[in-house]
Scaffold this motif. Structure first.
Motif, mmCIF file in Angstrom:
data_model
loop_
_atom_site.group_PDB
_atom_site.id
_atom_site.type_symbol
_atom_site.label_atom_id
_atom_site.label_comp_id
_atom_site.label_asym_id
_atom_site.label_seq_id
_atom_site.Cartn_x
_atom_site.Cartn_y
_atom_site.Cartn_z
ATOM 1 N N LEU A 97 0.811 -1.209 0.000
ATOM 2 C CA LEU A 97 0.000 0.000 0.000
ATOM 3 C C LEU A 97 0.850 1.267 0.000
ATOM 4 O O LEU A 97 0.297 2.381 0.027
ATOM 5 C CB LEU A 97 -0.917 0.015 1.234
ATOM 6 C CG LEU A 97 -2.033 -1.030 1.281
ATOM 7 C CD1 LEU A 97 -2.674 -1.045 2.662
ATOM 8 C CD2 LEU A 97 -3.073 -0.757 0.209
ATOM 9 N N ASP A 98 2.189 1.088 0.000
ATOM 10 C CA ASP A 98 3.113 2.234 0.102
ATOM 11 C C ASP A 98 2.779 3.086 1.324
ATOM 12 O O ASP A 98 2.819 4.327 1.283
ATOM 13 C CB ASP A 98 3.064 3.091 -1.171
ATOM 14 C CG ASP A 98 3.687 2.365 -2.356
ATOM 15 O OD1 ASP A 98 4.652 1.608 -2.153
ATOM 16 O OD2 ASP A 98 3.206 2.553 -3.486
ATOM 17 N N PHE A 99 2.462 2.398 2.417
ATOM 18 C CA PHE A 99 2.035 3.090 3.635
ATOM 19 C C PHE A 99 3.132 4.001 4.172
ATOM 20 O O PHE A 99 2.857 5.075 4.709
ATOM 21 C CB PHE A 99 1.640 2.051 4.692
ATOM 22 C CG PHE A 99 0.977 2.623 5.901
ATOM 23 C CD1 PHE A 99 -0.310 3.126 5.839
ATOM 24 C CD2 PHE A 99 1.643 2.677 7.118
ATOM 25 C CE1 PHE A 99 -0.934 3.669 6.966
ATOM 26 C CE2 PHE A 99 1.039 3.211 8.244
ATOM 27 C CZ PHE A 99 -0.252 3.700 8.164
ATOM 28 N N HIS A 100 4.392 3.564 4.023
ATOM 29 C CA HIS A 100 5.509 4.342 4.555
ATOM 30 C C HIS A 100 5.626 5.706 3.867
ATOM 31 O O HIS A 100 6.115 6.667 4.466
ATOM 32 C CB HIS A 100 6.823 3.571 4.357
ATOM 33 C CG HIS A 100 7.164 3.331 2.918
ATOM 34 N ND1 HIS A 100 6.563 2.336 2.175
ATOM 35 C CD2 HIS A 100 8.000 3.980 2.077
ATOM 36 C CE1 HIS A 100 7.050 2.374 0.946
ATOM 37 N NE2 HIS A 100 7.909 3.350 0.855
ATOM 38 N N ALA A 101 5.174 5.774 2.609
ATOM 39 C CA ALA A 101 5.316 7.027 1.854
ATOM 40 C C ALA A 101 4.485 8.153 2.457
ATOM 41 O O ALA A 101 4.722 9.326 2.166
ATOM 42 C CB ALA A 101 4.917 6.800 0.402
ATOM 43 N N PHE A 103 4.582 9.007 5.474
ATOM 44 C CA PHE A 103 5.307 9.599 6.592
ATOM 45 C C PHE A 103 6.758 9.949 6.248
ATOM 46 O O PHE A 103 7.459 10.501 7.090
ATOM 47 C CB PHE A 103 5.314 8.622 7.781
ATOM 48 C CG PHE A 103 3.951 8.138 8.163
ATOM 49 C CD1 PHE A 103 3.112 8.921 8.945
ATOM 50 C CD2 PHE A 103 3.494 6.902 7.732
ATOM 51 C CE1 PHE A 103 1.852 8.477 9.291
ATOM 52 C CE2 PHE A 103 2.230 6.442 8.083
ATOM 53 C CZ PHE A 103 1.405 7.236 8.861
ATOM 54 N N THR A 104 7.201 9.617 5.049
ATOM 55 C CA THR A 104 8.599 9.851 4.694
ATOM 56 C C THR A 104 8.702 10.744 3.458
ATOM 57 O O THR A 104 7.760 10.839 2.657
ATOM 58 C CB THR A 104 9.329 8.527 4.423
ATOM 59 O OG1 THR A 104 8.633 7.797 3.402
ATOM 60 C CG2 THR A 104 9.376 7.678 5.685
ATOM 61 N N THR A 105 9.851 11.340 3.303
ATOM 62 C CA THR A 105 10.074 12.267 2.196
ATOM 63 C C THR A 105 10.064 11.565 0.852
ATOM 64 O O THR A 105 9.567 12.090 -0.143
ATOM 65 C CB THR A 105 11.425 12.989 2.392
ATOM 66 O OG1 THR A 105 11.429 13.605 3.681
ATOM 67 C CG2 THR A 105 11.633 14.053 1.332
ATOM 68 N N GLY A 122 16.648 13.810 11.273
ATOM 69 C CA GLY A 122 15.844 13.124 12.275
ATOM 70 C C GLY A 122 14.996 12.020 11.666
ATOM 71 O O GLY A 122 14.885 10.927 12.228
ATOM 72 N N GLU A 123 14.383 12.319 10.512
ATOM 73 C CA GLU A 123 13.575 11.305 9.822
ATOM 74 C C GLU A 123 14.441 10.122 9.412
ATOM 75 O O GLU A 123 14.055 8.963 9.578
ATOM 76 C CB GLU A 123 12.920 11.924 8.588
ATOM 77 C CG GLU A 123 12.077 10.948 7.775
ATOM 78 C CD GLU A 123 11.565 11.560 6.491
ATOM 79 O OE1 GLU A 123 11.592 10.867 5.443
ATOM 80 O OE2 GLU A 123 11.140 12.739 6.515
#
Length: 233
Positions: A97-101, A103-105, A122-123
């Protein structure tokens, strides 16, 4: 043994034939779906296999359903293995689902993410720690279960064969993604849009992963599979 009266044991040859037949049914289903979608008008085919399209969503739902199934089995197996397996399958579903995208740049599965100055320090640190922790959990799970998995494959246990097929579909899907450019030229001999052909083939190949994982869970949830697990424990 408590299931013998209701579920008589089939001969080994019959069991082996049944388990191969079911894997062939999965392969045939994927092939039929692929052919059906690729024969649609190009715009409809693209709509089916586009990012976050119906086929990708079906793969994600299958993986999330498999993870939920594993979490539900923790009461019967207190070893912690179903929780770890469920967690790893859940991550696969979220990755689909590209869930990480959210929350990330940028995508965290490419080296560029960790080297790019556009990503806040930090990220990067938080994501790196999460990736290391996930890798540690996955490696520990693999090391703890590799011996049992190899033994199950030697015994031609249906769940192990289904998981092997899931690994195969996953590797084939990644291979198609990596080799997309060199494969376009031969596909162009019989298709005006080789990119769409490869994209469709990749999506349906990856759909084989959740289908085979669900098949493996179905095998181990059957009376014969439960007896086998009790015997191993």
């Amino acid at each position: 043994m408590k299931y013998l009266a209701a579920h008589p044991i089939l001969p080994a040859e019959k069991q082996g034939t049944d388990r191969i037949v079911r894997l062939r049914v999965v392969a045939l289903l994927l092939f039929v779906l692929y052919v059906g979608v690729i024969l649609l008008p190009p715009d409809l085919t693209l709509m089916m296999v586009v990012e976050n399209g119906p086929v990708e969503m079906l793969s994600a739902v299958g993986l999330l359903g498999a993870a939920f199934w594993l979490f539900c089995r923790t009461g019967r197996n207190t070893s912690g293995q179903p929780i770890t397996a469920g967690f790893l399958v859940l991550l696969l579903g979220l990755r689909e689902l590209d869930f990480h995208a959210r929350f990330t740049t940028m995508g965290v599965f490419k080296t560029k993410y960790y080297l790019s100055p556009l990503v806040p320090a930090g990220e990067k640190t938080i994501v790196s720690l999460l990736m290391v922790a996930t890798l540690f959990i996955a490696l520990r799970f693999v090391v703890a279960n590799t011996g049992r998995f190899i033994l199950a494959l030697r015994q031609r246990q249906p769940a192990a064969l289904a998981l092997l097929a899931a690994f195969g579909y996953g590797l084939l899907g990644k291979g198609l993604d990596s080799l997309a450019t060199p494969l376009e030229r031969p596909i162009a001999w019989f298709s005006a849009d080789p990119k769409l052909v490869l994209r469709t083939l990749e999506e349906f190949t990856e759909l084989g992963v959740p289908l085979c994982i669900l098949l493996a869970l179905w095998y181990t949830s059957s009376p014969a599979g439960i007896d086998e697990q009790e015997k191993d424990s």
